[in-house]
Design a protein around this motif. Structure first.
Motif, PDB file in Angstrom:
ATOM      1  N   UNK A   1     -31.167  -7.500  17.209  1.00  6.21           N
ATOM      2  CA  UNK A   1     -30.949  -8.829  16.618  1.00  6.21           C
ATOM      3  C   UNK A   1     -31.724  -8.981  15.310  1.00  6.21           C
ATOM      4  N   UNK A   2     -32.845  -8.312  15.188  1.00  7.36           N
ATOM      5  CA  UNK A   2     -33.610  -8.324  13.935  1.00  7.36           C
ATOM      6  C   UNK A   2     -32.794  -7.650  12.825  1.00  7.36           C
ATOM      7  N   UNK A   3     -32.106  -6.541  13.128  1.00  5.56           N
ATOM      8  CA  UNK A   3     -31.290  -5.839  12.136  1.00  5.56           C
ATOM      9  C   UNK A   3     -30.093  -6.690  11.723  1.00  5.56           C
ATOM     10  N   UNK A   4     -29.514  -7.452  12.642  1.00  4.82           N
ATOM     11  CA  UNK A   4     -28.395  -8.327  12.289  1.00  4.82           C
ATOM     12  C   UNK A   4     -28.841  -9.374  11.279  1.00  4.82           C
ATOM     13  N   UNK A   5     -30.012  -9.943  11.492  1.00  3.59           N
ATOM     14  CA  UNK A   5     -30.555 -10.936  10.549  1.00  3.59           C
ATOM     15  C   UNK A   5     -30.826 -10.302   9.187  1.00  3.59           C
ATOM     16  N   UNK A   6     -31.350  -9.077   9.190  1.00  6.92           N
ATOM     17  CA  UNK A   6     -31.649  -8.388   7.926  1.00  6.92           C
ATOM     18  C   UNK A   6     -30.363  -8.063   7.175  1.00  6.92           C
ATOM     19  N   UNK A   7     -29.307  -7.649   7.880  1.00  7.99           N
ATOM     20  CA  UNK A   7     -28.019  -7.342   7.243  1.00  7.99           C
ATOM     21  C   UNK A   7     -27.407  -8.609   6.654  1.00  7.99           C
ATOM     22  N   UNK A   8     -27.517  -9.732   7.364  1.00  9.98           N
ATOM     23  CA  UNK A   8     -26.998 -10.994   6.840  1.00  9.98           C
ATOM     24  C   UNK A   8     -27.743 -11.412   5.574  1.00  9.98           C
ATOM     25  N   UNK A   9     -29.022 -11.094   5.495  1.00 14.73           N
ATOM     26  CA  UNK A   9     -29.828 -11.490   4.335  1.00 14.73           C
ATOM     27  C   UNK A   9     -29.630 -10.543   3.148  1.00 14.73           C
ATOM     28  N   UNK A  10     -29.679  -9.216   3.384  1.00  9.89           N
ATOM     29  CA  UNK A  10     -29.688  -8.242   2.286  1.00  9.89           C
ATOM     30  C   UNK A  10     -28.340  -7.537   2.074  1.00  9.89           C
ATOM     31  N   UNK A  11     -27.456  -7.544   3.054  1.00  8.76           N
ATOM     32  CA  UNK A  11     -26.177  -6.845   2.932  1.00  8.76           C
ATOM     33  C   UNK A  11     -26.202  -5.509   3.678  1.00  8.76           C
ATOM     34  N   UNK A  12     -25.041  -5.103   4.130  1.00  7.18           N
ATOM     35  CA  UNK A  12     -24.923  -3.884   4.954  1.00  7.18           C
ATOM     36  C   UNK A  12     -25.237  -2.626   4.153  1.00  7.18           C
ATOM     37  N   UNK A  13     -24.748  -2.536   2.911  1.00  6.23           N
ATOM     38  CA  UNK A  13     -24.976  -1.328   2.108  1.00  6.23           C
ATOM     39  C   UNK A  13     -26.456  -1.100   1.831  1.00  6.23           C
ATOM     40  N   UNK A  14     -27.176  -2.166   1.490  1.00 11.47           N
ATOM     41  CA  UNK A  14     -28.606  -2.035   1.157  1.00 11.47           C
ATOM     42  C   UNK A  14     -29.421  -1.608   2.376  1.00 11.47           C
ATOM     43  N   UNK A  15     -29.139  -2.208   3.523  1.00 15.20           N
ATOM     44  CA  UNK A  15     -29.904  -1.874   4.728  1.00 15.20           C
ATOM     45  C   UNK A  15     -29.572  -0.456   5.201  1.00 15.20           C
ATOM     46  N   UNK A  16     -28.286  -0.057   5.124  1.00 13.04           N
ATOM     47  CA  UNK A  16     -27.900   1.294   5.534  1.00 13.04           C
ATOM     48  C   UNK A  16     -28.500   2.338   4.606  1.00 13.04           C
ATOM     49  N   UNK A  17     -28.552   2.045   3.312  1.00 15.69           N
ATOM     50  CA  UNK A  17     -29.144   2.992   2.355  1.00 15.69           C
ATOM     51  C   UNK A  17     -30.638   3.153   2.611  1.00 15.69           C
ATOM     52  N   UNK A  18     -31.324   2.054   2.905  1.00 13.70           N
ATOM     53  CA  UNK A  18     -32.761   2.101   3.176  1.00 13.70           C
ATOM     54  C   UNK A  18     -33.050   2.878   4.471  1.00 13.70           C
TER      55      UNK A  18
END
Length: 151
Positions: free
Chosen positions: A126-143
């Motif tokens: 659930x923490x990752x879902x919140x981070x993806x909503x904030x920063x975007x899927x591409x940015x979080x996957x790249x990181x």
């Protein structure tokens, strides 16, 4: 005792008068010429039982179950944040501590991927879902170092 059993057995068998298929002679004459070892049994002197000869019997192997292929197991780890189960103590009223695991709150979620122009189904915390909503899927996957094209 073995000689008594052998003579009684041959006597019983010799009383038959059927014709043998291979020699066309009465069985009584063909059994008198055969030796005790050719009859394929051994008389046990201890218990009086007739034991069959095991040299002529070929044992077949028993069916052994083959190893089943291992199925992939979904690990309880979030691929984006790296969160995994925490080891903790369950404490009773008497302060008796037993080990337990506190698992991550993982959810299956379909997320729209802009660059791939399709939905991607992921198992995320659930923490990752919140981070993806904030920063975007591409940015979080790249990181996190995850290639979304392989999903």
């Amino acid at each position: 005792m073995a000689t008594l059993m052998a003579s009684s057995t041959v006597g019983i068998l010799s009383s038959r008068t059927h014709l043998s298929s291979s020699t066309r002679q009465p069985i009584s004459t063909s059994l008198k010429t055969t030796s005790f070892a050719d009859l394929r049994f051994v008389c046990s002197q201890l218990s009086g039982l007739q034991i069959s000869n095991t040299e002529s019997i070929k044992l077949k192997p028993i069916w052994v179950p083959t190893k089943l292929p291992l199925q992939p197991v979904a690990r309880r780890i979030c691929p984006f944040t790296g969160k995994k189960a925490n080891k903790a103590n369950k404490v009773s009223h008497s302060n008796h501590k037993t080990k337990k695991l506190q698992f991550v709150n993982l959810q299956y979620k379909r997320i729209w991927w802009e660059a791939g122009n399709r939905f991607v189904k992921l198992r995320l915390s659930t923490k990752a879902i919140k981070t993806i909503e904030k920063n975007g899927l591409d940015a979080v996957a790249k990181k996190a170092g995850i290639d979304l094209r392989k999903l």
